[in-house]
Enzyme design. Structure first.
Site, mmCIF file in Angstrom:
data_model
loop_
_atom_site.group_PDB
_atom_site.id
_atom_site.type_symbol
_atom_site.label_atom_id
_atom_site.label_comp_id
_atom_site.label_asym_id
_atom_site.label_seq_id
_atom_site.Cartn_x
_atom_site.Cartn_y
_atom_site.Cartn_z
ATOM 1 C CE LYS A 95 -12.824 -60.077 -59.744
ATOM 2 N NZ LYS A 95 -13.078 -59.219 -60.933
ATOM 3 C CB SER A 170 -14.156 -62.269 -63.134
ATOM 4 O OG SER A 170 -13.639 -60.943 -63.006
ATOM 5 C CB SER A 194 -15.245 -58.434 -64.499
ATOM 6 O OG SER A 194 -14.938 -59.417 -65.456
#
Length: 465
Positions: A95, A170, A194
């Site tokens: 990520k 996210s 997230s």
């Protein structure tokens, strides 16, 4: 103790395309046993990225040559009888909120569009020390602040089940890439859902760890060189294609590192072997005041019945918590975080509001702790819908035809950022549009070992494919 591999399929490791269908645990075994080289495994995933990424936009930075060099070194090391660690030669993405030495790390924030860290954050460093090859980064929302992954640098990431839908945020790039085999393993981060919401939307597994279980060193949304603001309610954890993979990654990234002083020296244990018979499972179709789609409610009710039939002790139950008070206190704590980025913002919480919210949090955590002493797990929704169409944050979301405020989508996930309890996501069903449905399993603080063992049993009962 864990279920079969991805989608329950037996895959021949000598087929290059099939390599992208294996779980991380299966792939590391394939590499160690030299049934396929690290180079072959990497090339299979790079080919999959070339095939799938144009429609999904999940992988936004890729270091092919650097990864190829590391894969060759991994193969040479094995030939000499050297094993780097449990992830030896495993290619993976990370990520874009995790700092990676020599590799662009933007956190989806335009002022960081060309930022290249001089050192790894703790997550990247521990993955590399375990033998992983970080081949690229996956898309996020700006400074990880949205439940969709869309930013001005790279654009938006789509859901692999329907590109008109969001992959979540996210960690949306991570979940989307996992779901189609572009990467076998990812590490997300979670302030309000997230990790869990993208896992639910994309049909993969996720684990939000106990608050302060994993070091936040090198994690952005805190701008490099700025005052650290995200000290509470954040958690880092893996996304994967099996519970066994979650357990492997969790063990590698957790524990104190000498940098993040909030991480206590609490022992990090391997996942336990948990039996369904006698497992105490509370379940809730939703939380007070939070709507949920009928398809999600039905999936949870069905799973509760199946778990009871398999020998678990199951009851619909929630603790005596004022969810409205919880949401209000969490909002005050969230506003306090804004002070380093927006010091003149009128919405920033005062010190009195902040301390009052912390006091409320103490009280609510004690209630949840007492509840989870009685129950091994709480089974509940991840969010109120399956993957919704791409939209602006100002939009309403549709829950069975009813317009609902966008941010109510975190009503099932954010409470456990507020309390710090670990929560796993297991995919269990699909809705009438073929979109995945995951369930959230909440466990005791610092109890990931038991939670992961129980999640493995739940996954076996669900038999998702």
């Amino acid at each position: 103790m864990f279920g079969r591999g991805w989608c329950g399929v037996s895959v021949a490791a000598n087929n290059m395309q099939d390599l992208t269908k294996l779980t991380a645990v299966e792939l590391t075994d394939v590499i160690r046993s030299r049934r396929a080289s690290a180079t072959e495994v990497l090339e299979a995933h790079l080919a999959r990225i070339r095939e799938e990424n144009p429609r999904l936009n999940a992988v936004i930075t890729l270091d092919e040559e650097g990864a190829r060099k590391q894969a060759r070194e991994a193969d040479d090391a094995l030939a000499r009888g050297e094993l780097w660690g449990p992830l030896h030669g495993l290619p993976m993405t990370l990520k874009d909120g995790h700092s990676t030495k020599g590799m662009r790390t933007t956190s989806g924030y335009e002022p960081l569009a060309n930022y290249v860290p001089a050192e790894d954050g703790t997550v990247a460093a521990r993955l590399r020390a375990a033998g992983a090859i970080i081949m690229g980064k996956t898309n996020v929302s700006p400074l990880l602040g949205n439940i969709q992954s869309d930013n001005a640098i790279f654009g938006r990431t789509s859901n692999p089940w329907n590109v008109e839908r969001t992959s979540g945020g996210s960690s949306g790039g991570a979940a989307s890439a996992l779901a189609v085999g572009m990467t076998p393993l990812e590490i997300g981060s979670d302030f309000a859902g997230s990790i869990r919401i993208p896992a639910h939307f994309c049909g993969v597994y996720g684990l939000k760890t106990t608050e302060h279980r994993v070091s936040m060193w090198g994690h952005i949304p805190d701008i490099p060189g700025s005052v650290r603001s995200h000290r509470i309610m954040w958690a880092i954890g893996p996304l994967a294609r099996s519970v066994e993979d979650l357990a492997l990654a969790y063990r590698i990234i957790s524990g104190p590192d000498g940098y993040d002083v909030d991480v206590p020296p609490v022992p990090v244990q391997d996942a336990e072997t948990v039996e369904l018979k006698g497992l105490r499972v509370a379940w809730a179709p939703t939380f007070p005041g939070v709507p949920v789609a009928a398809s999600i409610r039905t999936a949870i009710e069905r799973l509760a019945v199946e778990l009871e039939s398999a020998g678990a002790v199951v009851e619909e139950a929630l603790p005596a918590v004022d969810f409205g008070e919880l949401a209000k206190a969490r909002a005050a704590l969230s506003r306090a975080v804004r002070v380093t980025l927006h010091p003149s913002d009128e919405q920033v919480a005062t010190m009195v509001e902040y301390l009052t919210a912390l006091d409320v949090r103490d009280k609510i955590v004690r209630v949840w702790d007492a509840f989870l002493e009685k129950w091994d797990l709480l089974l509940c929704p991840v969010t109120m819908t399956t993957a919704f169409p791409h939209c602006a944050m100002e939009s309403s979301l549709q829950v069975d035809g009813e317009a609902v405020n966008y941010w109510r989508a975190v009503g099932h996930s954010a409470p456990f950022n507020f309390t710090g309890h670990p929560a796993a996501v297991v995919p269990v069903a699909r809705d009438s549009d073929g979109l995945p449905i995951g369930v959230q399993l909440v466990g005791r603080r610092w109890g990931e070992a038991h939670l992961l063992g129980a999640a493995a049993r739940v996954a076996e009962v669900a038999q998702y494919s």
